[in-house]
Scaffold this motif. Structure first.
Motif, mmCIF file in Angstrom:
data_model
loop_
_atom_site.group_PDB
_atom_site.id
_atom_site.type_symbol
_atom_site.label_atom_id
_atom_site.label_comp_id
_atom_site.label_asym_id
_atom_site.label_seq_id
_atom_site.Cartn_x
_atom_site.Cartn_y
_atom_site.Cartn_z
ATOM 1 N N ALA A 82 -31.253 5.524 -18.691
ATOM 2 C CA ALA A 82 -30.960 6.929 -18.379
ATOM 3 C C ALA A 82 -29.638 7.356 -19.016
ATOM 4 O O ALA A 82 -29.532 8.452 -19.585
ATOM 5 C CB ALA A 82 -30.920 7.135 -16.869
ATOM 6 N N ASP A 83 -28.622 6.501 -18.930
ATOM 7 C CA ASP A 83 -27.336 6.818 -19.574
ATOM 8 C C ASP A 83 -27.516 7.000 -21.079
ATOM 9 O O ASP A 83 -26.970 7.933 -21.677
ATOM 10 C CB ASP A 83 -26.325 5.698 -19.319
ATOM 11 C CG ASP A 83 -25.659 5.791 -17.952
ATOM 12 O OD1 ASP A 83 -25.829 6.818 -17.260
ATOM 13 O OD2 ASP A 83 -24.960 4.832 -17.578
ATOM 14 N N ALA A 84 -28.272 6.100 -21.681
ATOM 15 C CA ALA A 84 -28.464 6.171 -23.125
ATOM 16 C C ALA A 84 -29.215 7.432 -23.528
ATOM 17 O O ALA A 84 -28.877 8.070 -24.542
ATOM 18 C CB ALA A 84 -29.228 4.923 -23.604
ATOM 19 N N GLU A 85 -30.212 7.810 -22.749
ATOM 20 C CA GLU A 85 -30.982 9.019 -23.065
ATOM 21 C C GLU A 85 -30.105 10.257 -22.991
ATOM 22 O O GLU A 85 -30.166 11.140 -23.856
ATOM 23 C CB GLU A 85 -32.165 9.153 -22.114
ATOM 24 C CG GLU A 85 -33.054 10.348 -22.413
ATOM 25 C CD GLU A 85 -34.231 10.439 -21.469
ATOM 26 O OE1 GLU A 85 -34.104 11.086 -20.409
ATOM 27 O OE2 GLU A 85 -35.278 9.845 -21.781
ATOM 28 N N ARG A 86 -29.248 10.319 -21.980
ATOM 29 C CA ARG A 86 -28.376 11.481 -21.825
ATOM 30 C C ARG A 86 -27.326 11.573 -22.933
ATOM 31 O O ARG A 86 -26.856 12.668 -23.263
ATOM 32 C CB ARG A 86 -27.686 11.437 -20.463
ATOM 33 C CG ARG A 86 -28.607 11.691 -19.293
ATOM 34 C CD ARG A 86 -27.916 11.437 -17.969
ATOM 35 N NE ARG A 86 -26.684 12.202 -17.843
ATOM 36 C CZ ARG A 86 -25.772 12.018 -16.883
ATOM 37 N NH1 ARG A 86 -25.955 11.059 -15.990
ATOM 38 N NH2 ARG A 86 -24.701 12.765 -16.831
ATOM 39 N N ALA A 87 -26.956 10.439 -23.502
ATOM 40 C CA ALA A 87 -25.908 10.414 -24.520
ATOM 41 C C ALA A 87 -26.430 10.726 -25.917
ATOM 42 O O ALA A 87 -25.636 10.929 -26.843
ATOM 43 C CB ALA A 87 -25.225 9.046 -24.520
ATOM 44 N N GLU A 88 -27.743 10.775 -26.098
ATOM 45 C CA GLU A 88 -28.309 10.952 -27.435
ATOM 46 C C GLU A 88 -27.940 12.307 -28.038
ATOM 47 O O GLU A 88 -27.851 13.322 -27.330
ATOM 48 C CB GLU A 88 -29.832 10.840 -27.379
ATOM 49 C CG GLU A 88 -30.327 9.441 -27.124
ATOM 50 C CD GLU A 88 -31.840 9.401 -27.006
ATOM 51 O OE1 GLU A 88 -32.472 10.485 -27.063
ATOM 52 O OE2 GLU A 88 -32.387 8.307 -26.837
ATOM 53 N N THR A 89 -27.766 12.317 -29.344
ATOM 54 C CA THR A 89 -27.612 13.577 -30.071
ATOM 55 C C THR A 89 -28.959 14.289 -30.092
ATOM 56 O O THR A 89 -29.983 13.659 -30.408
ATOM 57 C CB THR A 89 -27.149 13.311 -31.509
ATOM 58 O OG1 THR A 89 -25.890 12.648 -31.467
ATOM 59 C CG2 THR A 89 -27.027 14.609 -32.295
ATOM 60 N N PRO A 90 -29.020 15.565 -29.745
ATOM 61 C CA PRO A 90 -30.315 16.261 -29.758
ATOM 62 C C PRO A 90 -30.952 16.210 -31.147
ATOM 63 O O PRO A 90 -30.265 16.302 -32.164
ATOM 64 C CB PRO A 90 -29.953 17.698 -29.362
ATOM 65 C CG PRO A 90 -28.631 17.593 -28.681
ATOM 66 C CD PRO A 90 -27.924 16.451 -29.319
ATOM 67 N N ALA A 91 -32.267 16.061 -31.164
ATOM 68 C CA ALA A 91 -32.987 16.056 -32.437
ATOM 69 C C ALA A 91 -33.210 17.497 -32.889
ATOM 70 O O ALA A 91 -33.580 18.358 -32.082
ATOM 71 C CB ALA A 91 -34.325 15.342 -32.289
ATOM 72 N N PRO A 92 -32.982 17.803 -34.166
ATOM 73 C CA PRO A 92 -33.256 19.156 -34.656
ATOM 74 C C PRO A 92 -34.754 19.410 -34.704
ATOM 75 O O PRO A 92 -35.563 18.463 -34.751
ATOM 76 C CB PRO A 92 -32.643 19.139 -36.060
ATOM 77 C CG PRO A 92 -32.707 17.704 -36.483
ATOM 78 C CD PRO A 92 -32.502 16.896 -35.232
ATOM 79 N N ASN A 93 -35.127 20.679 -34.713
ATOM 80 C CA ASN A 93 -36.554 21.016 -34.736
ATOM 81 C C ASN A 93 -37.109 21.026 -36.153
ATOM 82 O O ASN A 93 -37.790 21.960 -36.586
ATOM 83 C CB ASN A 93 -36.782 22.374 -34.053
ATOM 84 C CG ASN A 93 -36.710 22.271 -32.543
ATOM 85 O OD1 ASN A 93 -36.710 21.179 -31.995
ATOM 86 N ND2 ASN A 93 -36.624 23.404 -31.877
ATOM 87 N N THR A 94 -36.812 19.964 -36.862
ATOM 88 C CA THR A 94 -37.434 19.692 -38.148
ATOM 89 C C THR A 94 -38.669 18.840 -37.905
ATOM 90 O O THR A 94 -38.847 18.277 -36.821
ATOM 91 C CB THR A 94 -36.465 18.921 -39.046
ATOM 92 O OG1 THR A 94 -36.142 17.671 -38.400
ATOM 93 C CG2 THR A 94 -35.177 19.721 -39.271
#
Length: 514
Positions: free
Chosen positions: A159-171
């Motif tokens: 859960a910590d790792a998921e929250r820390a991720e950089t959002p993926a662009p809508n490419t």
């Protein structure tokens, strides 16, 4: 850009909580032409005939909740699948504070979510005639909190790792990555929770559980107060068991006719309205972190949060503040005007390169505790939502939803829209959904009460108007900016009308505005 949780009751881990009550029968209540009580199917008799063994709440209540020493707790058994009552069962956790005076009955309470523990809701209405006349009863719905088995999808580290991720662009590449991550999350839920629980975690089953709870409490008819998603539970219960309802208060309504896309867009507009109200108040001060020009508050807000896409803000916690956590923390404070000062502090910190307050707010929203563990709030929310709502499986619809969401809530628009978007988590959920949007039409209901707040960001006002119309319920309009209001200290006028209704079954005056 994902929509915020629809139906959340606005109390992430105790900070933005607006929770409410419900009540039970009266000896001299007026005669009303209602539907007859529903008979108990013979195969469910053993569940309806249980006698709860009340005991201390030690071992029931999570660290983020609290109950006074006088509270009692118990567990009751229900079938996981009501079509297979001899199959596996679940244990539901209940809490109770006894009436302090002449008792009318029990009042069952639900704080919303979905996925929120409801044990601490037994304290709602303290110091009012409701506490005198009713046993106030909270419960953890199946799969949630202290009820077992509990929905589990992610470990705390995941859960910590998921929250820390950089959002993926809508490419195309970013969309594929997001959808793959959603599939991985669903696979983990299936592996750790099991198909049987995931398939029977939704509103359809919880309302049947509520009827079992009513019976084991010894109440011939249900008294209920539900907030936010709790209004969906109440509405579904009234539809299935109209003859088993004495009194029902629904605060912060979800319109049962709305599909998830329409609901998310209406909610986006509600959060924009709340942000605009906060900003209009903030710019009156020379030290407002958004400046003093009302026309520039959204650009200034984006200047503060956009850099977090690439670089987390510093925090005393080694995790730092990610972009997603910053947005979550901001939305948390928009559930009530009482928390605008907290948002001002948080944005001022962010302007100085620090993210501690927003991280704490995001932790509360996500159910993260001081020791790094999590409640199962988020996992349960996802599991329930995915069986309650129809899925969006058309990429074109997902793209239109993303575009319209950005337009409805420009303060949340990161400027990276492409007209395309990933299919959300529920599109590939491993078990089917179990209910669909539809208009409620029920004969034989007693008078119900719906409370709707004009500036509610999460469950906008019109949803309450629409629900009251479908149920033939009395509507109380609260003029304010909070998500739900009953018994949260915000409106004595609302509370007085609700007390009169619950205790004496007295309908609120027509057109009541508070």
């Amino acid at each position: 850009m994902a929509p915020v949780r629809s139906g959340w009751c606005g109390v992430p881990a105790g900070v933005l909580a607006a929770v409410a009550i419900l009540v039970a029968g009266c000896a001299d209540e007026p005669e009303v032409a209602t539907a007859p009580p529903a008979p108990v199917p013979a195969e469910l008799t053993r569940f309806y005939a249980q006698v709860p063994q009340w005991e201390s709440c030690v071992g029931y209540v999570a660290p983020e909740e609290s109950l006074p020493p006088a509270a009692q707790c118990a567990r009751i058994e229900v079938p996981i699948d009501y079509a297979d009552p001899d199959g596996p069962t679940a244990q539901l956790a209940l809490s109770r504070l006894r009436a302090t005076g002449p008792r009318i009955g029990s009042l069952l309470l639900n704080p919303g979510g979905p996925g929120m523990s409801g044990l601490s809701t037994a304290t709602i209405g303290g110091g009012t005639p409701v506490a005198e006349r009713f046993d106030r009863v909270g419960f953890d719905p199946r799969g949630v909190g202290a009820s077992t088995p509990a929905v589990t999808c992610l470990t705390p580290q995941e859960a910590d790792a998921e929250r820390a991720e950089t959002p993926a662009p809508n490419t195309p590449e970013g969309i594929a990555a997001d959808e793959a991550e959603n599939r991985e999350y669903a696979d983990r839920c299936m592996a750790r929770s099991g198909a049987d629980l995931l398939a029977h975690i939704g509103t359809r089953e919880v309302v049947q559980d509520m009827d079992v709870i009513r019976a084991v409490l010894g109440d011939p008819k249900l008294n209920y107060l539900g907030y936010s998603y709790g209004t969906r539970l109440g509405t579904a219960y009234a539809e299935k068991f109209p003859g088993n309802v004495r009194a029902m208060v629904l605060d912060g309504a979800i319109d049962p006719t709305q599909d998830p896309v329409a609901e998310s867009l209406r909610q986006a507009a509600g959060f924009q309205q709340a942000f605009d109200a906060f900003a209009a108040d903030c710019v009156k001060s020379a030290d407002c972190p958004l400046g003093t020009d009302p026309a520039q508050v959204i650009p200034r807000f984006r200047e503060l949060v956009d850099p977090l896409w690439d670089t987390p803000a510093a925090t005393t916690d080694p995790r730092g503040l990610s972009y997603d956590d910053a947005i979550t923390g901001v939305q948390q404070t928009l559930y009530s005007a009482d928390f605008w000062p907290v948002l001002t502090v948080a944005l001022t910190e962010l302007s100085e390169g620090r993210g501690d307050t927003l991280l704490q707010l995001a932790d509360m929203y996500n159910g993260r505790r001081d020791d790094g563990s999590y409640s199962n709030l988020t996992d349960a929310f996802n599991a329930i939502r995915c069986v309650d709502d129809p899925r969006v499986t058309d990429p074109a619809v997902a793209g239109r939803q993303d575009t319209e969401y950005r337009a409805a809530a420009p303060f949340l628009d990161d400027g990276r829209g492409t007209g395309a978007a990933p299919l959300e988590l529920c599109a590939g959920w491993p078990v089917p959904n179990t209910s669909r949007p539809h208009e409620i039409s029920v004969a034989g209901l007693p008078q119900l009460v719906v409370v709707s707040t004009t500036g509610d960001p999460a469950t906008p006002y019109q949803a309450g108007v629409d629900l009251a119309g479908q149920l033939g319920a009395a509507l109380i309009t609260h003029e304010g900016d909070s998500h739900t209001v009953v018994f949260n200290g915000g409106a004595t006028c609302v509370d007085d009308a609700v007390i009169d209704y619950l205790v004496d079954l007295k309908s609120p005056p027509e057109g009541l505005r508070c």
